[in-house]
Motif scaffolding. Structure first.
Motif, short mmCIF file in Angstrom:
data_model
loop_
_atom_site.label_atom_id
_atom_site.label_comp_id
_atom_site.label_asym_id
_atom_site.label_seq_id
_atom_site.Cartn_x
_atom_site.Cartn_y
_atom_site.Cartn_z
N LEU A 190 0.82 -1.21 0.00
CA LEU A 190 0.00 0.00 0.00
C LEU A 190 0.86 1.26 0.00
O LEU A 190 0.49 2.27 -0.62
N ILE A 191 1.99 1.22 0.69
CA ILE A 191 2.86 2.40 0.68
C ILE A 191 3.42 2.63 -0.71
O ILE A 191 3.61 3.78 -1.14
N ALA A 192 3.63 1.54 -1.48
CA ALA A 192 4.10 1.70 -2.86
C ALA A 192 3.04 2.38 -3.70
O ALA A 192 3.34 3.27 -4.51
N LEU A 193 1.79 1.97 -3.54
CA LEU A 193 0.69 2.63 -4.27
C LEU A 193 0.60 4.10 -3.88
O LEU A 193 0.40 4.98 -4.73
N TYR A 194 0.74 4.38 -2.59
CA TYR A 194 0.68 5.77 -2.12
C TYR A 194 1.79 6.60 -2.74
O TYR A 194 1.56 7.74 -3.15
N GLN A 195 2.99 6.06 -2.81
CA GLN A 195 4.11 6.81 -3.37
C GLN A 195 3.90 7.10 -4.86
O GLN A 195 4.21 8.19 -5.35
N VAL A 196 3.37 6.13 -5.58
CA VAL A 196 3.10 6.34 -7.01
C VAL A 196 2.04 7.43 -7.18
O VAL A 196 2.16 8.31 -8.04
N ILE A 197 0.99 7.36 -6.39
CA ILE A 197 -0.07 8.38 -6.46
C ILE A 197 0.51 9.76 -6.14
O ILE A 197 0.17 10.76 -6.77
N SER A 198 1.41 9.82 -5.16
CA SER A 198 1.96 11.11 -4.71
C SER A 198 2.97 11.68 -5.70
O SER A 198 3.01 12.89 -5.93
N GLN A 199 3.81 10.81 -6.28
CA GLN A 199 4.93 11.30 -7.08
C GLN A 199 4.78 11.06 -8.57
O GLN A 199 5.52 11.66 -9.37
#
Length: 657
Positions: A190-199
């Motif tokens: 989930l943190i990987a998905l969050y990072q992609v969404i953010s960056q």
């Protein structure tokens, strides 16, 4: 010319106060800012995660199946090594570099995807340990909000169901990710998905959604993380969660949910169970937050994790976990333990420092012995906390002594300022001092509202606030003490005051008086509020209120006595006595400040064998004692210089006569 020089010195003194206060404000702002790694750290983490997830699309059975994907894997691993070098120096940096090099070598050898994924995740775990940044939301995400955002922001490319077949997908190259692909989903956290969404993702149509609020980005990440699962998986996961205590033990907070992948979980439990548990928890993250250990349970968990890290040779991680054991687990219980058994509190705090010292500098045998000692003390605290309610007399005494102790420290500073201004014929500046301490009391009420009804004040923020506040007050008090002692010894001081001091107390210095009064009082109010909040949990509200008003009455009497006594003192005597008093307070607050910052992990710990006397700020660590000795030596040096100057002036005057 001499009076003019003295006036300028006076202005310099107040200017120094303002400078110190400004520095404290800047430091405090950085303390309470949300902790997080730099953009380079997050970018490096994202590169490594991409290798972990996307490598399977580049290589299969030792052969390249996509030249473009494989070239990207080589580029990512090379850039990862370069990006690491731009990060600040850290003791773990060479180890991380070795792990990235090992990952790149595996990619060059065209190793199996599960091995490359493992190496990438190992490198990322070490990266987060050395350069931590937030890996979980502050609050439980709203998946309904995430679904709404997905329909508005993502469905046109990724498709309504997440199959990568949105109306714009045909015209995009590379094609949008299919979130329903089970193979990709099992290796993406989930943190990987969050990072992609953010960056966003450079070189693709995936843009950054950083403009969205953080909670919206987390809601999106959680919702997208559910698209590869179905209802039957979630239902099976619910049964496993409710029936298997070992699975619950693996998810102690939202961070463990956001960082774990289905593939990683499958290494510890059967594959089908890992998939079902992941499906259920991502759809119902609130159960993880509810399962979060608190108090001694959290302290024990973090202590066990710290001990495991120490045995594995990772002292840095072991230290961080030991700090969490104290700050997140035990520290919130301190006020209750203190009122019920003060000696037990001191024993636990000392044992915590002993454990941290052993982790930092000792052998693994010393670490294990310190951990055993802590567990024995935790058993005693457990027994103490079993009492649902403290004795009313204990609550009364606790409320009385806490307010009395903190109030006297603040009174000594504020009353000294008031008397000083009255004796120097500056009553019109008094309102700045009164505004300072009144503002501090109002800020204390606000702190109580925030701590009780809005958010919890973390143990780290509490210790840092107390530590910085104490050290700032100590610096200011030391300056005041040296200055007052110099003036108490100077010839014709009273004439100088009457003629020149009114020119020296400018608007800036009046603001400095306000700041000093505020800091001195708020530091004590802050600690009192937190202790009273804990005492209120015992339910003895009558005893608590009685203790509060009794202490308040005693403080009023003490203030009256101090004001009357100081008002009758000759000016020179007042300055001489007060200068010594404020320097002693500076030494005490220095010890308290350094001790608080040690408990917050800002300063190291070297234990020594000396008594612990809290009211003197004396603690059994080399750092606290050394800092107090330095302050005392500075004060003695300043007093000595004043004495020499006074003697020389007397000699010169005698020669002239």
């Amino acid at each position: 010319m001499e009076p003019k020089i003295k006036v300028n010195n006076q202005k310099g003194f107040f200017t120094r106060i303002i400078s110190v206060v400004a520095a404290w404000i800047l430091i405090s702002g950085s303390v309470f800012a949300q902790p997080g790694g730099s953009g380079d750290v997050k970018q490096l983490w994202q590169l490594l995660d991409y290798v972990a997830v996307d490598y399977s699309g580049a290589v299969a059975d030792g052969a390249i199946i996509s030249e473009a994907e494989y070239a990207e894997m080589l580029d990512f691993t090379e850039n990862a090594g370069t990006l690491l070098q731009s990060l600040p120096e850290h003791e773990s940096k060479p180890t991380i570099a070795d792990k990235i090099a090992e990952l790149r070598a595996a990619v060059l050898r065209k190793e199996a995807s599960n091995e490359v994924s493992r190496l990438a995740h190992v490198a990322n775990a070490s990266l987060i340990t050395a350069y931590p940044f937030p890996v979980a939301p502050q609050n439980v995400p709203d998946l309904a909000r995430g679904q709404t955002l997905y329909a508005a922001q993502c469905a046109t490319c990724h498709g309504v169901a997440g199959n990568g077949d949105g109306p714009l997908a045909e015209n995009l190259e590379p094609k949008p990710i299919a979130f329903t692909d089970p193979e990709r989903a099992r290796t993406r956290s989930l943190i990987a998905l969050y990072q992609v969404i953010s960056q966003g993702v450079e070189g693709t149509s995936m843009v950054s959604f950083k403009a969205l609020p953080e909670e919206d980005r987390w809601a999106l990440a959680f919702y997208i993380g559910t698209l590869s699962f179905n209802e039957s998986m979630r239902e099976q996961g619910k049964h496993l969660w409710n029936d298997d205590g070992q699975i619950k033990g693996r998810f102690t907070d939202l961070a463990t949910l956001t960082t774990v992948t289905e593939a990683a979980l499958a290494e510890t439990i059967p594959e089908n169970n890992a998939r079902s548990v992941t499906a259920y928890l991502r759809s119902h993250p609130k159960v993880v937050e509810t399962n979060k250990p608190v108090g001694l349970a959290l302290s024990r968990l973090r202590l066990a994790e710290s001990l495991a890290a120490a045995r594995a040779g990772d002292r840095n991680l072991a230290t961080r976990l030991s700090l969490s054991a104290y700050l997140d687990g035990f520290e919130p219980l301190e006020p209750i333990v203190n009122t019920r058994n003060g000696s037990l509190l001191i024993a636990v705090e000392t044992a915590m420092l002993t454990y941290r010292s052993a982790v930092a500098k000792g052998t693994i045998e010393q670490v294990e012995a310190a951990a055993v000692q802590l567990e024995q003390l935790f058993v005693q605290v457990d027994g103490l906390m079993q009492d649902a309610k403290a004795d009313p007399r204990t609550t009364f005494v606790g409320a009385l002594t806490i307010l009395l102790r903190e109030g006297i420290e603040a009174l000594l500073i504020v009353i000294g300022m008031i008397t000083f201004l009255k004796k120097t014929d500056r009553p019109e500046v008094l309102h700045h001092v009164h505004r300072g301490w009144i503002s501090a009391l109002l800020a204390g009420v606000l702190t109580w509202v925030v701590a009780t009804y809005l958010i919890g004040i973390s143990g780290a923020n509490r210790e840092v606030t107390e530590g910085i506040g104490s050290l700032l007050a100590a610096v200011v008090l030391l300056s005041v003490g040296l200055w007052m002692h110099q003036k108490s010894s100077a010839g014709k001081w009273q004439d100088y005051l009457k003629e020149k001091l009114s020119l020296a107390v400018s608007q800036r210095s009046a603001w400095a008086l306000f700041a000093l009064a505020f800091i001195a009082v708020y530091r004590e109010v802050f600690e009192t509020v937190l202790f009273y909040s804990a005492l209120a949990a015992d339910g003895n509200s009558g005893a608590l209120i009685a203790g509060f008003f009794t202490a308040l009455l005693l403080l009023v009497v003490i203030a009256w006595v101090l004001l009357r006594t100081s008002a009758r003192m000759p000016l020179g005597t007042f300055f001489s006595v007060t200068s010594i008093l404020v320097v002693v307070l500076a030494v005490v607050l220095t010890g308290k400040g350094v001790s608080a910052l040690q408990e917050a992990g800002w300063i190291g710990v070297t234990l020594i064998t000396i008594p612990r006397v809290e009211w003197l700020g004396l603690y059994p660590t080399l750092e606290t004692l050394t800092s107090q000795v330095i302050v005392a030596l500075i004060a003695l040096g300043g007093f000595g210089i004043s004495w020499v100057n006074t003697r020389n002036n007397a000699v010169e005057k005698a020669k002239l006569n």
